[in-house]
Design a protein around this motif. Structure first.
Motif, PDB file in Angstrom:
ATOM      1  N   VAL A  37     -49.094 -14.572 -14.500  1.00 59.86           N
ATOM      2  CA  VAL A  37     -49.765 -13.293 -14.838  1.00 59.86           C
ATOM      3  C   VAL A  37     -50.727 -13.291 -13.915  1.00 59.86           C
ATOM      4  CG1 VAL A  37     -49.093 -13.699 -17.092  1.00 59.86           C
ATOM      5  CG2 VAL A  37     -51.423 -14.248 -16.679  1.00 59.86           C
ATOM      6  N   ASP A  38     -51.093 -13.872 -13.012  1.00 53.92           N
ATOM      7  CA  ASP A  38     -52.154 -13.767 -11.925  1.00 53.92           C
ATOM      8  C   ASP A  38     -51.555 -13.327 -10.631  1.00 53.92           C
ATOM      9  OD1 ASP A  38     -54.241 -14.324 -13.773  1.00 53.92           O
ATOM     10  OD2 ASP A  38     -54.301 -16.294 -13.503  1.00 53.92           O
ATOM     11  N   ASN A  39     -50.379 -13.404 -10.410  1.00 55.14           N
ATOM     12  CA  ASN A  39     -49.804 -12.606  -9.240  1.00 55.14           C
ATOM     13  C   ASN A  39     -49.860 -13.599  -8.132  1.00 55.14           C
ATOM     14  OD1 ASN A  39     -48.199 -10.720  -7.982  1.00 55.14           O
ATOM     15  ND2 ASN A  39     -49.829  -9.812  -7.292  1.00 55.14           N
ATOM     16  N   SER A  40     -50.169 -14.987  -8.289  1.00 53.57           N
ATOM     17  CA  SER A  40     -50.257 -15.875  -7.319  1.00 53.57           C
ATOM     18  C   SER A  40     -49.008 -16.564  -6.754  1.00 53.57           C
ATOM     19  CB  SER A  40     -51.034 -16.946  -7.665  1.00 53.57           C
ATOM     20  OG  SER A  40     -50.729 -17.570  -8.754  1.00 53.57           O
ATOM     21  N   ARG A  41     -47.775 -16.576  -7.480  1.00 51.79           N
ATOM     22  CA  ARG A  41     -46.408 -17.061  -7.047  1.00 51.79           C
ATOM     23  C   ARG A  41     -45.616 -16.008  -7.167  1.00 51.79           C
ATOM     24  NH1 ARG A  41     -46.083 -23.123  -9.488  1.00 51.79           N
ATOM     25  NH2 ARG A  41     -44.064 -22.943  -8.100  1.00 51.79           N
ATOM     26  N   SER A  42     -44.764 -15.696  -6.229  1.00 48.26           N
ATOM     27  CA  SER A  42     -43.802 -14.848  -6.100  1.00 48.26           C
ATOM     28  C   SER A  42     -42.312 -15.514  -6.480  1.00 48.26           C
ATOM     29  CB  SER A  42     -43.588 -14.325  -4.628  1.00 48.26           C
ATOM     30  OG  SER A  42     -43.173 -15.021  -3.816  1.00 48.26           O
ATOM     31  N   LYS A  43     -42.200 -16.812  -6.442  1.00 48.47           N
ATOM     32  CA  LYS A  43     -41.155 -17.328  -6.980  1.00 48.47           C
ATOM     33  C   LYS A  43     -41.349 -18.835  -7.353  1.00 48.47           C
ATOM     34  CE  LYS A  43     -39.776 -18.613  -2.337  1.00 48.47           C
ATOM     35  NZ  LYS A  43     -38.853 -18.350  -1.204  1.00 48.47           N
ATOM     36  N   TYR A  44     -40.386 -19.302  -8.150  1.00 46.19           N
ATOM     37  CA  TYR A  44     -40.557 -20.745  -8.710  1.00 46.19           C
ATOM     38  C   TYR A  44     -39.119 -21.495  -8.287  1.00 46.19           C
ATOM     39  CZ  TYR A  44     -44.631 -19.541 -11.302  1.00 46.19           C
ATOM     40  OH  TYR A  44     -45.969 -19.114 -11.866  1.00 46.19           O
ATOM     41  N   LEU A  45     -39.352 -22.644  -7.597  1.00 44.30           N
ATOM     42  CA  LEU A  45     -37.970 -23.299  -6.907  1.00 44.30           C
ATOM     43  C   LEU A  45     -37.620 -24.398  -8.026  1.00 44.30           C
ATOM     44  CD1 LEU A  45     -39.027 -23.812  -3.159  1.00 44.30           C
ATOM     45  CD2 LEU A  45     -38.142 -22.076  -4.344  1.00 44.30           C
ATOM     46  N   SER A  46     -38.381 -24.708  -9.075  1.00 44.55           N
ATOM     47  CA  SER A  46     -38.202 -25.563  -9.973  1.00 44.55           C
ATOM     48  C   SER A  46     -38.805 -24.700 -11.468  1.00 44.55           C
ATOM     49  CB  SER A  46     -38.952 -26.795 -10.028  1.00 44.55           C
ATOM     50  OG  SER A  46     -38.798 -27.638  -8.851  1.00 44.55           O
ATOM     51  N   PHE A  47     -37.947 -25.298 -12.329  1.00 40.31           N
ATOM     52  CA  PHE A  47     -38.031 -24.714 -13.834  1.00 40.31           C
ATOM     53  C   PHE A  47     -39.454 -24.937 -14.396  1.00 40.31           C
ATOM     54  CE2 PHE A  47     -33.479 -24.155 -13.824  1.00 40.31           C
ATOM     55  CZ  PHE A  47     -33.414 -23.078 -14.219  1.00 40.31           C
ATOM     56  N   VAL A  48     -40.211 -23.694 -14.923  1.00 42.20           N
ATOM     57  CA  VAL A  48     -41.678 -23.979 -15.429  1.00 42.20           C
ATOM     58  C   VAL A  48     -41.534 -23.240 -17.007  1.00 42.20           C
ATOM     59  CG1 VAL A  48     -42.844 -23.750 -13.037  1.00 42.20           C
ATOM     60  CG2 VAL A  48     -42.102 -21.750 -14.217  1.00 42.20           C
ATOM     61  N   LYS A  49     -42.285 -23.962 -17.638  1.00 41.03           N
ATOM     62  CA  LYS A  49     -42.328 -23.403 -19.009  1.00 41.03           C
ATOM     63  C   LYS A  49     -42.955 -22.085 -18.966  1.00 41.03           C
ATOM     64  CE  LYS A  49     -43.415 -24.939 -23.593  1.00 41.03           C
ATOM     65  NZ  LYS A  49     -44.054 -23.872 -24.191  1.00 41.03           N
ATOM     66  N   ILE A  50     -42.190 -21.261 -20.175  1.00 39.49           N
ATOM     67  CA  ILE A  50     -42.834 -20.057 -20.478  1.00 39.49           C
ATOM     68  C   ILE A  50     -43.743 -20.332 -21.780  1.00 39.49           C
ATOM     69  CG2 ILE A  50     -42.588 -17.592 -21.455  1.00 39.49           C
ATOM     70  CD1 ILE A  50     -40.230 -17.487 -19.531  1.00 39.49           C
ATOM     71  N   PRO A  51     -44.956 -19.930 -21.856  1.00 40.01           N
ATOM     72  CA  PRO A  51     -45.836 -19.978 -22.970  1.00 40.01           C
ATOM     73  C   PRO A  51     -44.984 -19.588 -24.454  1.00 40.01           C
ATOM     74  CG  PRO A  51     -47.188 -19.457 -21.467  1.00 40.01           C
ATOM     75  CD  PRO A  51     -45.808 -19.204 -20.868  1.00 40.01           C
ATOM     76  N   GLY A  52     -45.333 -20.256 -25.372  1.00 42.43           N
ATOM     77  CA  GLY A  52     -44.741 -19.550 -26.748  1.00 42.43           C
ATOM     78  C   GLY A  52     -43.635 -20.606 -27.203  1.00 42.43           C
ATOM     79  N   SER A  53     -42.966 -20.073 -28.383  1.00 39.29           N
ATOM     80  CA  SER A  53     -41.756 -20.616 -29.028  1.00 39.29           C
ATOM     81  C   SER A  53     -40.913 -19.581 -29.195  1.00 39.29           C
ATOM     82  CB  SER A  53     -42.168 -21.129 -30.287  1.00 39.29           C
ATOM     83  OG  SER A  53     -41.009 -21.762 -30.952  1.00 39.29           O
ATOM     84  N   TRP A  54     -39.752 -19.619 -28.826  1.00 44.83           N
ATOM     85  CA  TRP A  54     -38.568 -18.678 -28.730  1.00 44.83           C
ATOM     86  C   TRP A  54     -37.389 -19.013 -29.290  1.00 44.83           C
ATOM     87  CZ3 TRP A  54     -41.387 -14.622 -27.213  1.00 44.83           C
ATOM     88  CH2 TRP A  54     -42.375 -14.751 -26.466  1.00 44.83           C
ATOM     89  N   VAL A  55     -36.551 -17.894 -30.006  1.00 44.11           N
ATOM     90  CA  VAL A  55     -35.048 -18.390 -30.504  1.00 44.11           C
ATOM     91  C   VAL A  55     -33.968 -17.591 -29.745  1.00 44.11           C
ATOM     92  CG1 VAL A  55     -36.040 -18.351 -32.757  1.00 44.11           C
ATOM     93  CG2 VAL A  55     -35.515 -16.390 -31.933  1.00 44.11           C
ATOM     94  N   GLN A  56     -34.313 -16.576 -29.002  1.00 43.65           N
ATOM     95  CA  GLN A  56     -33.361 -15.957 -28.222  1.00 43.65           C
ATOM     96  C   GLN A  56     -33.886 -15.420 -26.854  1.00 43.65           C
ATOM     97  OE1 GLN A  56     -30.173 -13.489 -30.054  1.00 43.65           O
ATOM     98  NE2 GLN A  56     -31.186 -13.648 -31.810  1.00 43.65           N
ATOM     99  N   ILE A  57     -32.953 -15.265 -26.074  1.00 43.69           N
ATOM    100  CA  ILE A  57     -33.133 -14.822 -24.624  1.00 43.69           C
ATOM    101  C   ILE A  57     -32.181 -14.131 -24.046  1.00 43.69           C
ATOM    102  CG2 ILE A  57     -34.809 -16.863 -23.845  1.00 43.69           C
ATOM    103  CD1 ILE A  57     -32.600 -17.705 -22.475  1.00 43.69           C
ATOM    104  N   SER A  58     -32.732 -12.963 -22.958  1.00 41.69           N
ATOM    105  CA  SER A  58     -31.578 -12.476 -22.331  1.00 41.69           C
ATOM    106  C   SER A  58     -32.212 -11.960 -20.883  1.00 41.69           C
ATOM    107  CB  SER A  58     -31.129 -11.093 -22.955  1.00 41.69           C
ATOM    108  OG  SER A  58     -31.995 -10.150 -23.242  1.00 41.69           O
TER     109      SER A  58
END
Length: 347
Positions: A77-98
């Motif tokens: 959220v601090d706008n320091s990385r424009s892309k991620y080359l590996s998968f990083v975790k999104i905070p929170g717990s979720w049940v569906q995505i799109s």
């Protein structure tokens, strides 16, 4: 304990394959997850945007990779990385995505919808004044029943509730969000399909600018001339349909395994067979598809970025026949995105 692997190939200019580099891949590579050497949790859903990817695990964790220019990965959220080359975790717990072209949608167990990324045409569902948001932000709506399914195309999102109602937002000018809509639906609104039907048992798929509802029959909403022109002449067993959409076409598979293709076949999008078996995995992406036969994965369609495997010649980017891209006895699922291909294995 079971160990899972997520493998990918195809378009990777902004790291959306999550393999640690940003080079396109025409052979399947293992995805990397920051903080994990091995994955013991089962991947249950893969959602692909234009150049970013989300993966939901049965644990409720969601990981993101690829383009983060507008915060569509939901992490930085601090706008320091424009892309991620590996998968990083999104905070929170979720049940569906799109995912849509430059945005992501997440649903939690409290029936709340969160969005992040960019959407100049209502794709975020946050109103006219908010067209870009880096942090996952709650959409202001309370649904009358539980969310059954959520899907996003390039510029529109549709939610199906367990009570049979549908809600949507985003681009609606071609009728993809039902009848009596403005060109843009800026906030979630109940969809009027104009059908006098009980839609609780219906399923749905989205194309680039259309929506299809189906059960033992199907209804197309949106302007897709090539599909519409072919509907009158198509025949299939009207029971237990499954439908798979590409950007500009659909594959109908009936209970007998017969495959009917409707739409644009300019780049080999049509499945190169007329039937599938009950045990056969099948999925479609933007303009290509994957299927698993026994212990092998095959691709067909538009494969310019390596998503259908190694090109036979540099200028031959269409795979009109099934092309083997992977072999393993432990394949459990497949997924397709915007010129990306995904394989999940379990050891």
């Amino acid at each position: 304990m079971s160990q899972y692997k997520v493998l990918s190939c195809g378009s990777n200019g902004l790291g959306q394959l999550g393999i640690g580099s940003d080079d396109d891949q025409d052979t399947v590579q293992e995805c990397k997850f920051e903080g994990f050497n091995e994955i013991s949790m089962k991947p249950v859903s893969i959602a692909c945007g234009g150049n970013h990817t989300l993966i939901l695990f049965e644990s409720g964790q969601v990981f993101a990779s690829g383009d983060n220019t507008y915060g569509q990965c939901g992490v930085d959220v601090d706008n320091s990385r424009s892309k991620y080359l590996s998968f990083v975790k999104i905070p929170g717990s979720w049940v569906q995505i799109s995912c849509g072209w430059e945005f992501s949608v997440l649903v939690n167990s409290r029936n709340e919808v969160f969005v992040c990324g960019n959407g100049l045409k209502g794709e975020l569902g946050l109103g006219k004044k908010t067209t870009s948001i880096r942090e996952p932000t709650k959409v202001d709506i309370n649904f009358p029943s539980k969310i059954k399914a959520i899907k996003s195309a390039l510029n529109h999102t549709v939610i199906q509730l367990t009570n049979g109602e549908f809600y949507g937002w985003g681009v609606s000018r071609k009728g993809q969000l039902g009848v009596d809509r403005e060109k843009i639906t800026w906030v979630p609104a109940q969809i009027n399909w104009g059908l006098n039907l009980n839609l609780e048992q219906y399923k749905f798929v989205l194309g680039r600018d259309f929506t299809v509802l189906y059960n033992d029959e199907f209804h197309l909403f949106g302007t897709q001339n090539k599909i519409s022109d072919m509907i009158e002449s198509c025949t299939y067993s009207k029971r237990q349909l499954s439908i798979w959409s590409m950007w500009s076409s659909i594959h109908i598979i009936d209970a007998d395994g017969k495959v009917v293709f409707l739409g644009n076949n300019s780049h080999g999008q049509k499945f190169p067979s007329t039937c599938v078996s009950n045990s056969q995995l099948f999925c479609t992406g933007s303009e290509h598809g994957l299927t698993k036969l026994e212990n092998k994965v095959y691709a067909w369609g538009w494969g310019e970025h390596g998503n259908c495997g190694v090109l036979k010649k540099e200028d031959e980017v269409v795979f009109s026949n099934l092309n083997e891209i992977y072999q393993n006895d432990n394949i459990i699922d497949l997924a397709c995105g915007c010129a990306t291909s995904w394989i999940i294995t379990k050891n």
